[in-house]
Design a protein around this motif. Structure first.
Motif, short mmCIF file in Angstrom:
data_model
loop_
_atom_site.label_atom_id
_atom_site.label_comp_id
_atom_site.label_asym_id
_atom_site.label_seq_id
_atom_site.Cartn_x
_atom_site.Cartn_y
_atom_site.Cartn_z
N ARG A 140 -1.61 1.24 14.71
CA ARG A 140 -2.46 0.43 15.57
C ARG A 140 -3.22 -0.58 14.75
O ARG A 140 -3.55 -0.34 13.59
N ALA A 141 -3.49 -1.73 15.35
CA ALA A 141 -4.16 -2.81 14.62
C ALA A 141 -5.52 -2.34 14.11
O ALA A 141 -6.29 -1.69 14.82
N GLN A 142 -5.82 -2.68 12.85
CA GLN A 142 -7.06 -2.29 12.20
C GLN A 142 -7.94 -3.51 11.96
O GLN A 142 -7.47 -4.54 11.47
N GLU A 143 -9.23 -3.39 12.29
CA GLU A 143 -10.15 -4.49 12.08
C GLU A 143 -10.35 -4.76 10.60
O GLU A 143 -10.57 -5.91 10.18
N LYS A 144 -10.22 -3.73 9.77
CA LYS A 144 -10.40 -3.91 8.34
C LYS A 144 -9.30 -4.78 7.74
O LYS A 144 -9.54 -5.52 6.78
N ALA A 145 -8.09 -4.70 8.29
CA ALA A 145 -7.01 -5.56 7.81
C ALA A 145 -7.30 -7.01 8.17
O ALA A 145 -7.01 -7.93 7.39
N ARG A 146 -7.88 -7.25 9.35
CA ARG A 146 -8.27 -8.61 9.73
C ARG A 146 -9.35 -9.15 8.79
O ARG A 146 -9.33 -10.32 8.40
N LEU B 149 0.97 -5.59 2.48
CA LEU B 149 1.34 -4.62 3.50
C LEU B 149 0.36 -3.45 3.39
O LEU B 149 0.51 -2.57 2.54
N THR B 150 -0.66 -3.47 4.22
CA THR B 150 -1.71 -2.46 4.13
C THR B 150 -2.48 -2.41 5.45
O THR B 150 -2.41 -3.34 6.26
N ASP C 141 0.86 -1.19 0.00
CA ASP C 141 0.00 0.00 0.00
C ASP C 141 0.89 1.23 0.00
O ASP C 141 1.52 1.57 1.01
N ALA C 142 0.98 1.90 -1.16
CA ALA C 142 1.85 3.08 -1.30
C ALA C 142 1.09 4.38 -1.15
O ALA C 142 1.58 5.44 -1.54
#
Length: 589
Positions: free
Chosen positions: A551-557, A507-508, A412-413
């Motif tokens: 910080r951890a993102q729920e959308k990445a999960r 990586l996003t 993710d750039a």
């Protein structure tokens, strides 16, 4: 507790080898974890000197099944017209010792035959027109080169009664032993008559349960080991010292949990409230005092076992993780597949060489040999004396080779943190490329920003080409996540068609705001990204989502779940840590 210095470590290894030399089949074998070098050479030379029956065979890594089990002796069979059987390595080793080289990489069929012989002391053979049972009672010296993440299969190690680790020793630690062959011969003749008291048997059972060892085979082997150690020291009954050494040599490495020792002050607290009653009970039960004098100090035995649990296993148990039952294939990220012409030979099978397979001439002749007498009776007069082969006799070689692996970095750039992610991706790609000379790996790079995703680095092993492509990696703009997933799907399909195994590393932070047609809109962009992720999942390809946000993102999960991959947070990760995470994910998948 026994000392753990290097010299005493070597002495313990020598004592384990001496016990194994007395009764190889009764103890199953000895698992020797050590890299090739002078220390392992000294250990094997000592094993040869102490080999009492003088029967020793070595099984190479890729020994064919016919060499292990035996089969038709082709030359005599074809010359005489009668079946002649050639004894295999396992039967030749009856009463002796087999050295198994590179035990952590031995084929499963070899492990199966070894385990069958270790269990019963016999081999049941039914192949190539012959059926018989042959004696094959032997012990195994399994040489494990001590590579990280690799170890022999659990089915084999469960049957090997002893384990020694020589990885931390040098030749200066290998002091001469006071054990000679005469003591071992005497122990071999007398160990079965050594007595084992009920108290020692109970202590062994309690220790086994305290270490979380559920296999009854482990306790049986440990009890035999106690008798052998006593016989080596010319004792007619096993002692507490034999129990302690048996636990260290045979049980410590099998632990599945750390035992809980009772607090040291429990006895004092229990005796303070009722001192008079305790004193009054003493004369009435003298047997309790006698039992306490005979019963081994379990705390000391268990503490000694904990001190000798292998370091990696001990750390895992302290963290509450169960030990892994199977060894991971380190250095082999690509999946295995069968091939007709290249790879590692893994046996033979009936086949037609005209269809691209490689003819195995010796296996074909062995398949034809049992039928020659019958075929010559039915043959024409002009065919008498000839070798008669039919298409059903053809045997082809089966090959299995490791598929090449390609790691796709999908970066993710977009956004203000893009440059930080780019630096990590650049470093990780360069580190992975450095491994490509020893591994069959390639690396590709996809960056997405603005309104589209772009393949910046096609699959390559060229470090120079990769550095040029990474030098001017752009950053900033929107997040077209759906387009990035679609491009990753297309590239993964192409890699799979080329016969390689793709691993996509995203990586996003999982936040999408650009739809597939390039228009902004979070809701629509998210829906399209999830739909594209489900299409990727249909490939059954490996995926890893590394949450690049602070910080951890729920959308990445959610993205990881839709891709059918793993999710990892990346707090303060550097290039080296990123490379390690990718390698770990490839090993698990």
């Amino acid at each position: 507790m026994m000392p753990t210095s290097a010299s005493s470590h070597w002495a313990l290894a020598e004592e384990a080898l001496a016990a194994f030399s007395v009764a190889p089949h009764a103890l199953g074998g000895i698992w020797v974890r050590s890299s090739p070098g002078p220390v392992r050479t000294l250990f094997l030379e000592l094993a040869e000197d102490w080999q009492l029956n003088r029967i020793a065979k070595r099984i190479p890594l890729h020994a064919p099944e016919a060499r292990l089990l035996g089969g038709i002796e082709l030359t005599q069979t074809l010359a005489t017209g009668k079946l002649h059987w050639e004894t295999g390595l396992l039967a030749q080793s009856h009463g002796g010792v087999i050295t198994l080289t590179m035990a952590e990489r031995v084929q499963r069929q070899t492990i199966a035959h070894l385990c069958s012989a270790l269990d019963t002391g016999n081999l049941r053979l039914a192949r190539e027109g012959l059926s018989q049972t042959v004696p094959a009672a032997f012990g195994v010296i399994a040489l494990d080169e001590g590579l990280e993440g690799e170890q022999p299969q659990t089915a084999l190690t469960e049957r090997l009664g002893l384990r020694v680790d020589l990885t931390s020793l040098s030749v200066h630690d290998a002091l001469p032993s006071d054990i000679d062959s005469a003591r071992l011969l005497n122990a071999q003749a007398n160990w079965t008559s050594v007595t084992l008291s009920d108290d020692l048997t109970e202590a062994l059972a309690v220790t086994t349960l305290a270490l979380g060892i559920e296999s009854p085979r482990a306790m049986v082997i440990a009890s035999r080991l106690m008798k052998i150690l006593a016989a080596i020291n010319d004792r007619s009954a096993a002692t507490e010292a034999d129990l302690e050494r048996a636990v260290i040599m045979s049980l410590a490495h099998r632990a599945t949990r750390l035992p809980e020792l009772p607090p040291e002050d429990d006895d004092n607290e229990a005796s303070e409230p009722e001192p008079q009653e305790a004193q009054s009970e003493e004369p009435e039960s003298p047997s309790n005092n006698e039992q306490s004098e005979v019963t081994p100090p379990l705390d000391a035995v268990i503490e000694s076992a904990i001190a000798h649990i292998p370091a990696g296993l001990l750390a895992s148990l302290r963290q509450g993780h169960q030990p892994r039952g199977k060894s991971s294939a380190g250095g082999k990220s690509g999946s295995q597949q069968r091939h007709k012409q290249r790879g590692r030979p893994v046996g033979t099978e009936p086949g037609d060489p005209r269809r691209g397979s490689r003819l195995n001439l010796m296996a074909t002749l062995r398949a034809a040999a049992p039928w020659q007498t019958l075929r010559r009776r039915q043959a024409n007069p002009g065919q008498q004396g000839q070798l008669l082969i039919k298409p059903s006799d053809f045997r082809t070689t089966r090959f299995r080779h490791q598929r090449e692996s390609t790691t796709l970095f999908v970066v993710d750039a977009s956004g203000s943190a893009a440059m930080h992610r780019m630096a990590e991706a650049k470093g990780a790609v360069e580190l992975l490329l450095a491994d490509c000379y020893s591994r069959r790996d390639s690396v590709a790079l996809i960056a997405f920003r603005g309104d589209k995703a772009e393949l910046l680095l096609p699959p390559t092993r060229s470090l120079v080409r990769a550095k040029k492509a990474l030098a001017a990696l752009p950053g900033g703009g929107g997040t077209p996540l759906a387009h990035a997933v679609e491009l990753t799907t297309v590239l993964s399909e192409q890699i799979m068609r080329d016969g390689a195994t793709p691993t996509a590393v995203f990586l996003t932070d999982g936040v999408a705001n650009i739809a597939r047609d390039g228009t902004p809109g979070r809701q629509r962009a998210k829906e399209e990204a999830m739909a594209a992720a489900k299409q990727f999942r249909a490939l059954n390809s490996r995926a890893l989502v590394i949450d690049a946000s602070p910080r951890a993102q729920e959308k990445a999960r959610e993205l990881a779940a839709a891709l059918g991959g793993r999710y990892l947070a990346m707090p303060q990760a550097d290039a080296q840590g990123l490379r390690n995470m990718v390698r770990s994910a490839e090993a698990v998948n």
